[in-house]
Design a protein around this motif. Structure first.
Motif, PDB file in Angstrom:
ATOM      1  N   ARG A   1       8.411 -28.237  -9.100  1.00 16.95           N
ATOM      2  CA  ARG A   1       7.959 -27.512 -10.290  1.00 16.95           C
ATOM      3  C   ARG A   1       6.720 -26.677  -9.995  1.00 16.95           C
ATOM      4  NH1 ARG A   1       4.040 -31.057 -13.318  1.00 16.95           N
ATOM      5  NH2 ARG A   1       3.968 -33.082 -12.265  1.00 16.95           N
ATOM      6  N   TRP A   2       6.451 -25.782 -10.927  1.00 15.42           N
ATOM      7  CA  TRP A   2       5.240 -24.977 -10.880  1.00 15.42           C
ATOM      8  C   TRP A   2       4.156 -25.671 -11.697  1.00 15.42           C
ATOM      9  CZ3 TRP A   2       9.891 -22.658 -10.378  1.00 15.42           C
ATOM     10  CH2 TRP A   2      10.002 -21.603  -9.470  1.00 15.42           C
ATOM     11  N   LEU A   3       2.932 -25.624 -11.193  1.00 14.15           N
ATOM     12  CA  LEU A   3       1.781 -26.091 -11.949  1.00 14.15           C
ATOM     13  C   LEU A   3       0.969 -24.883 -12.390  1.00 14.15           C
ATOM     14  CD1 LEU A   3       0.621 -29.079  -9.686  1.00 14.15           C
ATOM     15  CD2 LEU A   3       2.262 -29.105 -11.591  1.00 14.15           C
ATOM     16  N   ALA A   4       0.147 -25.080 -13.390  1.00 14.07           N
ATOM     17  CA  ALA A   4      -0.657 -23.981 -13.929  1.00 14.07           C
ATOM     18  C   ALA A   4      -1.445 -23.283 -12.831  1.00 14.07           C
ATOM     19  CB  ALA A   4      -1.615 -24.521 -14.994  1.00 14.07           C
ATOM     20  N   GLY A   5      -1.463 -21.956 -12.886  1.00 11.96           N
ATOM     21  CA  GLY A   5      -2.204 -21.176 -11.903  1.00 11.96           C
ATOM     22  C   GLY A   5      -1.394 -20.792 -10.688  1.00 11.96           C
TER      23      GLY A   5
ATOM     24  N   LEU B   1      -5.423 -34.219   2.708  1.00 13.49           N
ATOM     25  CA  LEU B   1      -4.821 -35.418   2.135  1.00 13.49           C
ATOM     26  C   LEU B   1      -5.682 -35.914   0.981  1.00 13.49           C
ATOM     27  CD1 LEU B   1      -3.807 -37.390   5.373  1.00 13.49           C
ATOM     28  CD2 LEU B   1      -2.701 -35.420   4.285  1.00 13.49           C
ATOM     29  N   VAL B   2      -5.040 -36.159  -0.155  1.00  8.86           N
ATOM     30  CA  VAL B   2      -5.752 -36.558  -1.366  1.00  8.86           C
ATOM     31  C   VAL B   2      -5.141 -37.852  -1.893  1.00  8.86           C
ATOM     32  CG1 VAL B   2      -6.453 -35.875  -3.690  1.00  8.86           C
ATOM     33  CG2 VAL B   2      -6.160 -34.124  -1.909  1.00  8.86           C
ATOM     34  N   GLY B   3      -5.979 -38.836  -2.181  1.00  7.15           N
ATOM     35  CA  GLY B   3      -5.470 -40.086  -2.740  1.00  7.15           C
ATOM     36  C   GLY B   3      -6.122 -41.290  -2.102  1.00  7.15           C
ATOM     37  N   ALA B   4      -5.296 -42.275  -1.723  1.00  3.78           N
ATOM     38  CA  ALA B   4      -5.792 -43.535  -1.168  1.00  3.78           C
ATOM     39  C   ALA B   4      -5.114 -43.820   0.166  1.00  3.78           C
ATOM     40  CB  ALA B   4      -5.528 -44.676  -2.148  1.00  3.78           C
ATOM     41  N   THR B   5      -5.726 -44.696   0.962  1.00  9.69           N
ATOM     42  CA  THR B   5      -5.209 -45.043   2.284  1.00  9.69           C
ATOM     43  C   THR B   5      -3.788 -45.594   2.190  1.00  9.69           C
ATOM     44  OG1 THR B   5      -7.435 -45.517   3.078  1.00  9.69           O
ATOM     45  CG2 THR B   5      -5.618 -46.449   4.338  1.00  9.69           C
ATOM     46  N   THR B   6      -2.950 -45.194   3.129  1.00  8.70           N
ATOM     47  CA  THR B   6      -1.534 -45.566   3.113  1.00  8.70           C
ATOM     48  C   THR B   6      -1.315 -46.987   3.627  1.00  8.70           C
ATOM     49  OG1 THR B   6      -1.153 -44.645   5.316  1.00  8.70           O
ATOM     50  CG2 THR B   6      -0.897 -43.150   3.431  1.00  8.70           C
ATOM     51  N   TYR B   7      -0.058 -47.412   3.632  1.00 15.63           N
ATOM     52  CA  TYR B   7       0.301 -48.808   3.902  1.00 15.63           C
ATOM     53  C   TYR B   7      -0.005 -49.261   5.325  1.00 15.63           C
ATOM     54  CZ  TYR B   7       3.261 -52.985   4.196  1.00 15.63           C
ATOM     55  OH  TYR B   7       3.732 -54.261   4.389  1.00 15.63           O
TER      56      TYR B   7
ATOM     57  N   LEU C   1      -3.078 -36.215  -8.220  1.00 10.28           N
ATOM     58  CA  LEU C   1      -2.449 -34.934  -8.542  1.00 10.28           C
ATOM     59  C   LEU C   1      -3.431 -34.003  -9.242  1.00 10.28           C
ATOM     60  CD1 LEU C   1      -0.129 -32.980  -8.709  1.00 10.28           C
ATOM     61  CD2 LEU C   1       0.745 -34.229 -10.701  1.00 10.28           C
ATOM     62  N   ALA C   2      -4.161 -34.516 -10.221  1.00  6.18           N
ATOM     63  CA  ALA C   2      -5.113 -33.673 -10.941  1.00  6.18           C
ATOM     64  C   ALA C   2      -6.184 -33.134  -9.993  1.00  6.18           C
ATOM     65  CB  ALA C   2      -5.758 -34.464 -12.076  1.00  6.18           C
ATOM     66  N   ARG C   3      -6.646 -33.994  -9.077  1.00  3.33           N
ATOM     67  CA  ARG C   3      -7.676 -33.550  -8.135  1.00  3.33           C
ATOM     68  C   ARG C   3      -7.119 -32.497  -7.183  1.00  3.33           C
ATOM     69  NH1 ARG C   3     -12.426 -35.873  -6.277  1.00  3.33           N
ATOM     70  NH2 ARG C   3     -13.551 -34.312  -5.050  1.00  3.33           N
ATOM     71  N   ALA C   4      -5.927 -32.730  -6.673  1.00  2.60           N
ATOM     72  CA  ALA C   4      -5.327 -31.773  -5.744  1.00  2.60           C
ATOM     73  C   ALA C   4      -5.024 -30.445  -6.435  1.00  2.60           C
ATOM     74  CB  ALA C   4      -4.055 -32.355  -5.142  1.00  2.60           C
ATOM     75  N   HIS C   5      -4.612 -30.499  -7.694  1.00  3.61           N
ATOM     76  CA  HIS C   5      -4.329 -29.275  -8.440  1.00  3.61           C
ATOM     77  C   HIS C   5      -5.587 -28.411  -8.534  1.00  3.61           C
ATOM     78  CE1 HIS C   5      -2.543 -27.400 -12.372  1.00  3.61           C
ATOM     79  NE2 HIS C   5      -2.649 -26.518 -11.391  1.00  3.61           N
ATOM     80  N   ARG C   6      -6.698 -29.038  -8.869  1.00  3.06           N
ATOM     81  CA  ARG C   6      -7.955 -28.291  -8.963  1.00  3.06           C
ATOM     82  C   ARG C   6      -8.349 -27.723  -7.594  1.00  3.06           C
ATOM     83  NH1 ARG C   6     -12.014 -27.896 -12.564  1.00  3.06           N
ATOM     84  NH2 ARG C   6     -11.026 -29.450 -13.914  1.00  3.06           N
ATOM     85  N   LEU C   7      -8.222 -28.541  -6.557  1.00  3.87           N
ATOM     86  CA  LEU C   7      -8.558 -28.082  -5.209  1.00  3.87           C
ATOM     87  C   LEU C   7      -7.665 -26.919  -4.782  1.00  3.87           C
ATOM     88  CD1 LEU C   7      -9.012 -31.551  -3.465  1.00  3.87           C
ATOM     89  CD2 LEU C   7     -10.825 -29.870  -3.895  1.00  3.87           C
TER      90      LEU C   7
ATOM     91  N   GLU D   1      -7.249 -18.169 -12.079  1.00  2.00           N
ATOM     92  CA  GLU D   1      -8.397 -18.412 -12.963  1.00  2.00           C
ATOM     93  C   GLU D   1      -7.937 -18.976 -14.299  1.00  2.00           C
ATOM     94  OE1 GLU D   1     -10.172 -14.560 -13.035  1.00  2.00           O
ATOM     95  OE2 GLU D   1     -11.569 -15.014 -11.387  1.00  2.00           O
ATOM     96  N   GLU D   2      -6.838 -18.440 -14.792  1.00  2.54           N
ATOM     97  CA  GLU D   2      -6.271 -18.942 -16.047  1.00  2.54           C
ATOM     98  C   GLU D   2      -5.855 -20.404 -15.899  1.00  2.54           C
ATOM     99  OE1 GLU D   2      -2.015 -18.131 -17.744  1.00  2.54           O
ATOM    100  OE2 GLU D   2      -3.310 -16.430 -18.257  1.00  2.54           O
ATOM    101  N   GLY D   3      -5.235 -20.730 -14.759  1.00  6.14           N
ATOM    102  CA  GLY D   3      -4.830 -22.110 -14.511  1.00  6.14           C
ATOM    103  C   GLY D   3      -6.013 -23.041 -14.405  1.00  6.14           C
ATOM    104  N   LEU D   4      -7.059 -22.606 -13.713  1.00  2.95           N
ATOM    105  CA  LEU D   4      -8.247 -23.442 -13.552  1.00  2.95           C
ATOM    106  C   LEU D   4      -8.919 -23.691 -14.899  1.00  2.95           C
ATOM    107  CD1 LEU D   4      -9.970 -24.861 -11.407  1.00  2.95           C
ATOM    108  CD2 LEU D   4     -11.320 -22.763 -11.208  1.00  2.95           C
ATOM    109  N   ALA D   5      -8.950 -22.670 -15.737  1.00  2.11           N
ATOM    110  CA  ALA D   5      -9.570 -22.814 -17.053  1.00  2.11           C
ATOM    111  C   ALA D   5      -8.796 -23.784 -17.942  1.00  2.11           C
ATOM    112  CB  ALA D   5      -9.663 -21.446 -17.724  1.00  2.11           C
ATOM    113  N   SER D   6      -7.499 -23.947 -17.663  1.00  2.09           N
ATOM    114  CA  SER D   6      -6.671 -24.823 -18.497  1.00  2.09           C
ATOM    115  C   SER D   6      -6.826 -26.300 -18.149  1.00  2.09           C
ATOM    116  CB  SER D   6      -5.196 -24.432 -18.357  1.00  2.09           C
ATOM    117  OG  SER D   6      -4.691 -24.811 -17.080  1.00  2.09           O
TER     118      SER D   6
END
Length: 361
Positions: A151-155, A273-279, A329-335, A353-358
């Motif tokens: 899917r597409w994310l904002a921006g 890589l964004v998130g937590a340490t893998t298995y 996901l939210a953190r990676a989207h902003r990055l 810019e529109e996506g970041l503002a949202s």
């Protein structure tokens, strides 16, 4: 009803066409659902047969010869001490194996399951027939190539979720279609949180869309079959994302082949890589039949990254940016949007810019 893939998958297991997967699931590359081990009665003699057959398999097939021999000896000593003889059900025996034997093996791919004599009887060294290969490909196709979300994310940020990294024609086709859908995005997020694994060749297929030139990924060494030892390469694929920012979401449920994907990209500095340490499961293998309807997933190859010379066994892959899994996901989207804005001009910049503002602060 028995899956039409059983013989095909058993061949992949027993002929050591090695796959990397973290947990036994109904997903491609794994045996069919197992019967309830709590309802299966066991005798002391059967317990002994299961444990000693496990010692034999460890001695004969474990990826590390000295460790396998040492573990087999310790397993034999444990059996002789009577640790397992009073298990009354398959579930009780599995519990004892988990607590008494798994620590001796000390590999995160290792596990023992009760599958039942009927399933064990289907394990075969014989190559799959054309019909069985067709059934395998049909199931991969019906599972969407194990790519459940695009899917597409904002921006104008692309999002791709991968459940399993499969080296199968339908999976490659679905991957190409997904990448084509996202070809006009300015950055790409690939989500492998909770992904149990896959095959090194499947990993290389995905990385091929992210690099501009032929890139080695991992070296697999098989001490039993030198012809099975090989280096895997990511061949550039179209559509390509080589010049776009890539972010990979990981967490503690990211296992094995999915970990390789993250590790390989981190090693060549191709993704954040964004998130937590893998298995932390890096040694691929396959299920080997034991006595009385049991089977053990035995690590049978050693995989090392071509850049680092190491792997992620027991330690996992550490994120570049550590956040709880649910926030990744939210953190990676902003990055991703910030990365786009570093160079975008005109309409692409306005959309980013529109996506970041949202986004929420």
């Amino acid at each position: 009803m028995e899956s039409p893939l059983i013989k095909f998958l058993s061949f992949r297991i027993c002929a050591a066409l090695i796959a990397m997967a973290l947990v036994p699931t109904v997903a491609i590359g794994q045996p069919a659902p197992q019967p309830d081990p709590g309802s299966v009665s066991m005798t002391a003699a059967e317990n002994r047969e299961v444990v000693l057959s496990l010692a034999d398999v460890m001695r004969q097939r474990f990826a590390f010869e000295e460790r396998g021999a040492a573990a087999a000896q310790e397993i034999t000593v444990l059996e002789q001490s009577g640790v397992f003889q009073n298990a009354r059900t398959a579930a009780e025996l599995l519990s004892l194996i988990d607590t008494q034997i798994a620590p001796l093996v000390n590999d995160r791919h290792f596990r023992v399951r009760y599958m039942g004599p009927e399933v064990i009887a289907t394990f075969s060294e014989a190559p799959p027939s054309a019909e069985e290969i067709a059934a395998y490909n049909d199931e991969v196709r019906l599972r969407g190539g194990e790519i459940p979300e695009v899917r597409w994310l904002a921006g104008n940020v692309g999002y791709l979720r991968i459940n399993m990294f499969l080296d199968a024609e339908p999976s490659t086709e679905k991957l190409g279609a997904a990448m084509s859908m996202l070809a006009d995005t300015g950055a790409l997020i690939i989500d492998v949180r909770g992904a149990p694994g896959g095959e090194p060749a499947g990993v290389a297929n995905v990385i091929g869309h992210l690099v501009a030139e032929r890139t080695p990924t991992v070296r697999a060494h098989d001490r039993f079959d030198s012809s099975a030892s090989r280096t895997f390469y990511a061949e550039p694929r179209s559509p390509g994302f080589a010049n776009k920012p890539v972010f990979v979401l990981i967490d503690g449920g990211t296992g094995s082949g999915a970990e390789e994907f993250a590790y390989d990209l981190q090693a060549i500095k191709r993704a954040t890589l964004v998130g937590a340490t893998t298995y932390g499961a890096a040694t691929p293998g396959g299920f080997r039949p034991l006595a009385a309807g049991f089977a053990a997933f035995i690590p049978m190859q050693v995989v090392t990254n071509t850049v680092t010379g190491g792997n992620w066994e027991s330690i996992g892959v550490s994120p570049d940016i550590a956040v709880p899994s649910e926030e990744a996901l939210a953190r990676a989207h902003r990055l991703a949007l910030e990365a786009i804005l570093e160079s975008a001009q005109g309409v692409p910049r306005a959309i980013a810019e529109e996506g970041l503002a949202s986004l929420e602060p």
